[in-house]
Design a protein around this motif. Structure first.
Motif, short mmCIF file in Angstrom:
data_model
loop_
_atom_site.label_atom_id
_atom_site.label_comp_id
_atom_site.label_asym_id
_atom_site.label_seq_id
_atom_site.Cartn_x
_atom_site.Cartn_y
_atom_site.Cartn_z
N ILE A 1 0.86 -1.17 0.00
CA ILE A 1 0.00 0.00 0.00
C ILE A 1 0.89 1.22 0.00
O ILE A 1 1.72 1.40 0.91
N LEU A 2 0.76 2.04 -1.03
CA LEU A 2 1.57 3.24 -1.20
C LEU A 2 3.06 2.92 -1.18
O LEU A 2 3.87 3.66 -0.63
N GLY A 3 3.44 1.78 -1.75
CA GLY A 3 4.84 1.41 -1.86
C GLY A 3 5.41 0.71 -0.65
O GLY A 3 6.53 0.23 -0.67
N ASN A 4 4.67 0.61 0.43
CA ASN A 4 5.13 -0.08 1.63
C ASN A 4 4.61 -1.50 1.63
O ASN A 4 3.40 -1.72 1.54
N ASP A 5 5.52 -2.47 1.72
CA ASP A 5 5.12 -3.87 1.72
C ASP A 5 4.44 -4.21 3.04
O ASP A 5 4.91 -3.85 4.11
N ILE A 6 3.34 -4.93 2.94
CA ILE A 6 2.59 -5.38 4.10
C ILE A 6 2.67 -6.90 4.14
O ILE A 6 2.33 -7.56 3.17
N SER A 7 3.14 -7.44 5.25
CA SER A 7 3.17 -8.89 5.39
C SER A 7 3.01 -9.25 6.86
O SER A 7 3.16 -8.42 7.74
#
Length: 108
Positions: free
Chosen positions: A58-64
């Motif tokens: 989201i907006l270039g930030n990886d979410i995991s």
């Protein structure tokens, strides 16, 4: 009260999805207006699938889940003491036990 909370949560979820969709549409509109692909311009929401693992950004930030687990572990290591939090817990436990005793007194 339950229905109000359910409706409010559904409305908030719909609004979040609408905002993310609007950001994605604006991003694609900017790319169409430029006429070429800009590698510095990232999409609002993107999903990548590798070996049956889905990764979202989201907006270039990886979410995991690894990020969330690492943050949770870091917070547990810090174990900062919050005076107001502990007083709130004691107050809520006291009110809960007092209300239980009052209900049992009235019921008997």
């Amino acid at each position: 009260m339950k229905m109000f909370m359910l409706k409010s949560l559904c409305l908030a979820a719909i609004m979040l999805i609408a905002v993310l969709t609007g950001m994605q549409l604006a991003s694609s509109g900017i790319q169409k207006m430029k006429g070429y692909e800009d590698p510095n311009l990232e999409t609002a929401v993107s999903f990548h699938e590798k070996d049956n693992n889905v990764k979202a950004s989201i907006l270039g930030n990886d979410i995991s889940s690894h990020n969330i687990a690492a943050k949770k572990k870091k917070l547990e290591e810090i174990s900062a003491f919050n005076f107001f939090s502990s007083m709130g817990k004691k107050l809520s436990n006291g009110i809960t036990s007092a209300s239980e005793k009052l209900i049992q007194f009235i019921a008997d």
